[in-house]
Each structure stands twice: as structure tokens, then as C-alpha cells.
Design a protein around this motif. Structure first.
Motif, PDB file in Angstrom:
ATOM      1  N   SER A   1      20.700   1.469 120.861  1.00 59.74           N
ATOM      2  CA  SER A   1      21.603   0.349 121.170  1.00 59.74           C
ATOM      3  C   SER A   1      22.925   0.467 120.422  1.00 59.74           C
ATOM      4  O   SER A   1      23.980   0.138 120.973  1.00 59.74           O
ATOM      5  CB  SER A   1      20.919  -0.977 120.831  1.00 59.74           C
ATOM      6  OG  SER A   1      20.619  -1.058 119.446  1.00 59.74           O
TER       7      SER A   1
ATOM      8  N   GLY B   1      25.937   1.195 122.714  1.00 63.99           N
ATOM      9  CA  GLY B   1      26.753  -0.009 122.701  1.00 63.99           C
ATOM     10  C   GLY B   1      28.161   0.251 122.209  1.00 63.99           C
ATOM     11  O   GLY B   1      29.135  -0.263 122.775  1.00 63.99           O
TER      12      GLY B   1
ATOM     13  N   ALA C   1      26.703  -3.913 130.489  1.00 70.22           N
ATOM     14  CA  ALA C   1      26.347  -4.715 129.316  1.00 70.22           C
ATOM     15  C   ALA C   1      25.696  -6.029 129.724  1.00 70.22           C
ATOM     16  O   ALA C   1      24.685  -6.447 129.145  1.00 70.22           O
ATOM     17  CB  ALA C   1      27.588  -4.974 128.467  1.00 70.22           C
TER      18      ALA C   1
ATOM     19  N   SER D   1      20.083  -5.417 123.332  1.00 73.34           N
ATOM     20  CA  SER D   1      20.919  -5.196 122.156  1.00 73.34           C
ATOM     21  C   SER D   1      22.126  -4.334 122.485  1.00 73.34           C
ATOM     22  O   SER D   1      23.222  -4.555 121.945  1.00 73.34           O
ATOM     23  CB  SER D   1      20.090  -4.523 121.051  1.00 73.34           C
ATOM     24  OG  SER D   1      19.047  -5.359 120.630  1.00 73.34           O
ATOM     25  N   THR D   2      21.948  -3.363 123.365  1.00 74.18           N
ATOM     26  CA  THR D   2      23.075  -2.521 123.779  1.00 74.18           C
ATOM     27  C   THR D   2      24.172  -3.351 124.423  1.00 74.18           C
ATOM     28  O   THR D   2      25.361  -3.189 124.123  1.00 74.18           O
ATOM     29  CB  THR D   2      22.596  -1.435 124.755  1.00 74.18           C
ATOM     30  OG1 THR D   2      21.617  -0.608 124.115  1.00 74.18           O
ATOM     31  CG2 THR D   2      23.754  -0.570 125.216  1.00 74.18           C
ATOM     32  N   GLY D   3      23.788  -4.261 125.313  1.00 74.66           N
ATOM     33  CA  GLY D   3      24.776  -5.111 125.958  1.00 74.66           C
ATOM     34  C   GLY D   3      25.493  -6.024 124.976  1.00 74.66           C
ATOM     35  O   GLY D   3      26.714  -6.198 125.056  1.00 74.66           O
ATOM     36  N   THR D   4      24.751  -6.582 124.020  1.00 76.71           N
ATOM     37  CA  THR D   4      25.364  -7.461 123.016  1.00 76.71           C
ATOM     38  C   THR D   4      26.372  -6.707 122.159  1.00 76.71           C
ATOM     39  O   THR D   4      27.494  -7.171 121.915  1.00 76.71           O
ATOM     40  CB  THR D   4      24.278  -8.079 122.127  1.00 76.71           C
ATOM     41  OG1 THR D   4      23.370  -8.832 122.939  1.00 76.71           O
ATOM     42  CG2 THR D   4      24.901  -8.998 121.084  1.00 76.71           C
ATOM     43  N   ILE D   5      25.976  -5.527 121.689  1.00 80.33           N
ATOM     44  CA  ILE D   5      26.860  -4.733 120.833  1.00 80.33           C
ATOM     45  C   ILE D   5      28.078  -4.251 121.613  1.00 80.33           C
ATOM     46  O   ILE D   5      29.199  -4.247 121.097  1.00 80.33           O
ATOM     47  CB  ILE D   5      26.085  -3.539 120.232  1.00 80.33           C
ATOM     48  CG1 ILE D   5      25.008  -4.054 119.262  1.00 80.33           C
ATOM     49  CG2 ILE D   5      27.025  -2.584 119.514  1.00 80.33           C
ATOM     50  CD1 ILE D   5      24.103  -2.971 118.727  1.00 80.33           C
ATOM     51  N   ALA D   6      27.881  -3.850 122.860  1.00 81.14           N
ATOM     52  CA  ALA D   6      29.007  -3.358 123.680  1.00 81.14           C
ATOM     53  C   ALA D   6      30.066  -4.440 123.863  1.00 81.14           C
ATOM     54  O   ALA D   6      31.271  -4.187 123.715  1.00 81.14           O
ATOM     55  CB  ALA D   6      28.495  -2.881 125.033  1.00 81.14           C
ATOM     56  N   ARG D   7      29.647  -5.649 124.172  1.00 85.26           N
ATOM     57  CA  ARG D   7      30.621  -6.732 124.370  1.00 85.26           C
ATOM     58  C   ARG D   7      31.337  -7.089 123.069  1.00 85.26           C
ATOM     59  O   ARG D   7      32.535  -7.372 123.078  1.00 85.26           O
ATOM     60  CB  ARG D   7      29.914  -7.958 124.947  1.00 85.26           C
ATOM     61  CG  ARG D   7      29.427  -7.764 126.381  1.00 85.26           C
ATOM     62  CD  ARG D   7      28.927  -9.049 126.985  1.00 85.26           C
ATOM     63  NE  ARG D   7      27.760  -9.548 126.252  1.00 85.26           N
ATOM     64  CZ  ARG D   7      27.213 -10.738 126.478  1.00 85.26           C
ATOM     65  NH1 ARG D   7      27.725 -11.546 127.397  1.00 85.26           N
ATOM     66  NH2 ARG D   7      26.144 -11.121 125.798  1.00 85.26           N
TER      67      ARG D   7
ATOM     68  N   GLN E   1      20.056  -7.926 115.412  1.00 91.44           N
ATOM     69  CA  GLN E   1      19.418  -7.294 116.556  1.00 91.44           C
ATOM     70  C   GLN E   1      18.151  -6.551 116.160  1.00 91.44           C
ATOM     71  O   GLN E   1      17.180  -6.531 116.916  1.00 91.44           O
ATOM     72  CB  GLN E   1      20.401  -6.332 117.245  1.00 91.44           C
ATOM     73  CG  GLN E   1      21.560  -7.020 117.947  1.00 91.44           C
ATOM     74  CD  GLN E   1      21.106  -7.966 119.030  1.00 91.44           C
ATOM     75  OE1 GLN E   1      20.222  -7.643 119.823  1.00 91.44           O
ATOM     76  NE2 GLN E   1      21.690  -9.148 119.058  1.00 91.44           N
TER      77      GLN E   1
END
Length: 307
Positions: free
Chosen positions: A110, A114, A137, A185-191, A239
């Protein structure tokens, strides 16, 4: 820094005490009686049930059981499993490495993916690349683990045949569960990376770096991203704790050993000590990781220490 550390330690102790207390009383609100479940398997009588309750100390008032539990916990004794009749610490120690391996690998995936998606979206703001990264994301955050896990099994195991669908033993068994667990978690970190990068890129020191003739990739990765990562450190810690909780569904879906499946079985058997031990361990790991993140954040930004 000493006062900042002491405040964080005190808050950590209070959080752990609250989790211990809530877990102790909440597990006893579940319908069913563990002694009845155990005795019914062997066809025992009412006298056998009463005798076993007395031996286990379950006939004492709840406040007495609570104080006894706290006293044992302070000494590091998590109790004995009602079903397995062995120390809870032993049962947890057998399954903990599998859960930590899954949560750690999912966290690494992630973080790497991300950050890459966030940087790509920020450096191509308003383009189709930005829209694609944000869409991925949002999908990662929105799709439930159960649905994404079934889709991954269908694609990578049944259709393509690249990865085993269930079980464990080799690194190939770990890839698909880690990918599924890391999606949210990947989507949260990317945004978050995209937002932070868009705030950092217009800063004066980035403009100066461009005026000096530095390459764009050097500006992005060495200067802009380094400053944008400061708040992301906190999110990664949060996360990781969330991923530990997410292993319950993932381990059950992919038939993996770990704390997730252990606590599910313990709840079905009303095994109070085992459920309490797993929940307390998960809470302890969560608050300790966040304590480390808070302390590192205080070192990175001296203004935080004064709060």
C-alpha cells in the motif's frame, strides 16, 4: 521532548485500559454460555456445568472476575483457553507470525503503490492520468475485502492460474491476500499523497530548485515528496493498525492461519480468555505503533511537542 513523550505514554496506557475493560464486559454480553457449550459436547449434566463454572471462576460476580483478570494481566498472564486448555499466550504466539507477515506485506504494498499513484496524479493534475489514479484509489477504498478477494481468486487463480487460491506455505500464497488487504490503504495513501504534493509543489523552494536547473524527477522525489511525506507517516501507522483488523476477513477467505481465524473460532466457542487475549494484543500493537509514529512526528516537527 520529555514532556511530550510522557503525555503520549499516559494516553497510551489509558487507551489500553479502556480497550481491556470494554473487551472484558463486551465479550460477556454475547449470547450463550461457554461452560454450557463445552459440557454439551460431552453430554454432561447440570451438576457438571455448575462444577466446571466454579473451577473456571465464572460463577463469581463480574467485578471480582474483572479485578482478577486485571491482576493477572499486570503479571503478563492472559489466562488459559477454555477450549484448548492451554495458555492463551501460547495459542497467540503460534498464529501471530502469520498475521504479522500478512499485515506487513500489505502495508509495504500500500505504501509503495499508494505513493506512486499519488505522485503520478499530482504531477499530471487535471489529465487523464490524474483521473485514472484517483479512480483506482476510490475503487480500492470502496470495494469490500470480501468482494475484491473473490474477484482476485477468480482472475489470478481460476482464470490465469498464476497464484494459489487458498492455503499458505510459500511466498506465492502470500501475494494475493496481501494485495487484497492492501487495496483500501493504497487508495487512502494515494489520495493523501496527491493532496500533499499539490500543496508542496507551488512552494518557493520548489521554484528555486527549478530555477537552479534541477531535473523534474529530482525535484519531485528528493525535495517535494520528502516534505509531503511528513503527515503521511502518521497515516501509515494508522493503516497498519487497520490492516491487523482486516486480516479477520482475509484469513478466513483465503483459508490462512492467523489471529483472525483464531478469534473467529474463539468467538464461536465463547472462549472468553482467548478472545480477550487476541483483542488486547491487537489493541496493544495498534497503540504502540501509533505511539512510535507520534514520537517520530514530534522529532520531525518541533511544533508538535508543544501541543
Amino acid at each position: 521532548m520529555v514532556a511530550f513523550t510522557l503525555r503520549r505514554l499516559l494516553s497510551t496506557i489509558l487507551v489500553l485500559w479502556a480497550v481491556v475493560t470494554l473487551t472484558f464486559f463486551a465479550i460477556r454480553l454475547l449470547p450463550g454460555d461457554p461452560v454450557t457449550v463445552l459440557i454439551s459436547q460431552g453430554g454432561g449434566s447440570a451438576e457438571d456445568i455448575a462444577d466446571l463454572r466454579q473451577k473456571l471462576g465464572l460463577d463469581d460476580p463480574l467485578p471480582i472476575q474483572y479485578l482478577r483478570f486485571l491482576a493477572n494481566l499486570v503479571r503478563g498472564d492472559l489466562g488459559t483457553s477454555l477450549v484448548g486448555r492451554r495458555p492463551v499466550s501460547v495459542a497467540i504466539a503460534e498464529q501471530l507470525p502469520h498475521t504479522l507477515a500478512l499485515a506487513t506485506s500489505a502495508t509495504l504494498i500500500s505504501v509503495v503503490v499508494g505513493i506512486l499513484l499519488g505522485v503520478l496524479a499530482a504531477t499530471h493534475e487535471g489529465s487523464w492520468v490524474d483521473q485514472l489514479c484517483i479512480t483506482l484509489a476510490v475503487l480500492g477504498v470502496s470495494i469490500p475485502i470480501l468482494l475484491s478477494g473473490l474477484l482476485f481468486i477468480l482472475l489470478f487463480s481460476l482464470v490465469l492460474g498464476w497464484l494459489p487460491a487458498t492455503g499458505q506455505g510459500t511466498w506465492r500464497h502470500l501475494v494475493m491476500p496481501s494485495m487484497v488487504l492492501s487495496l483500501a490503504s493504497t487508495g487512502t495513501i494515494a489520495r493523501l499523497v496527491r493532496t500533499q504534493m499539490l500543496e508542496v509543489l507551488p512552494q518557493e523552494y520548489v521554484t528555486v530548485a527549478r530555477a537552479k536547473g534541477l531535473q523534474e524527477r529530482v525535484i519531485f522525489w528528493r525535495h517535494a515528496l520528502r516534505n509531503a511525506l511528513i503527515p503521511i507517516v502518521t497515516v501509515v501507522g494508522l493503516q497498519f493498525g487497520a490492516l491487523l483488523g482486516g486480516t479477520v476477513v482475509t484469513e478466513s477467505l483465503f483459508s490462512r492461519r492467523g489471529l483472525g481465524r483464531l478469534v473467529v473460532d474463539a468467538i464461536s466457542w465463547k472462549d472468553y480468555p482467548l478472545v480477550q487475549g487476541v483483542v488486547i494484543l491487537g489493541a496493544a500493537i495498534y497503540v504502540i505503533v501509533n505511539l512510535v509514529v507520534d514520537l517520530s512526528y514530534g522529532l520531525l516537527d518541533p511544533r508538535i511537542r508543544r501541543r
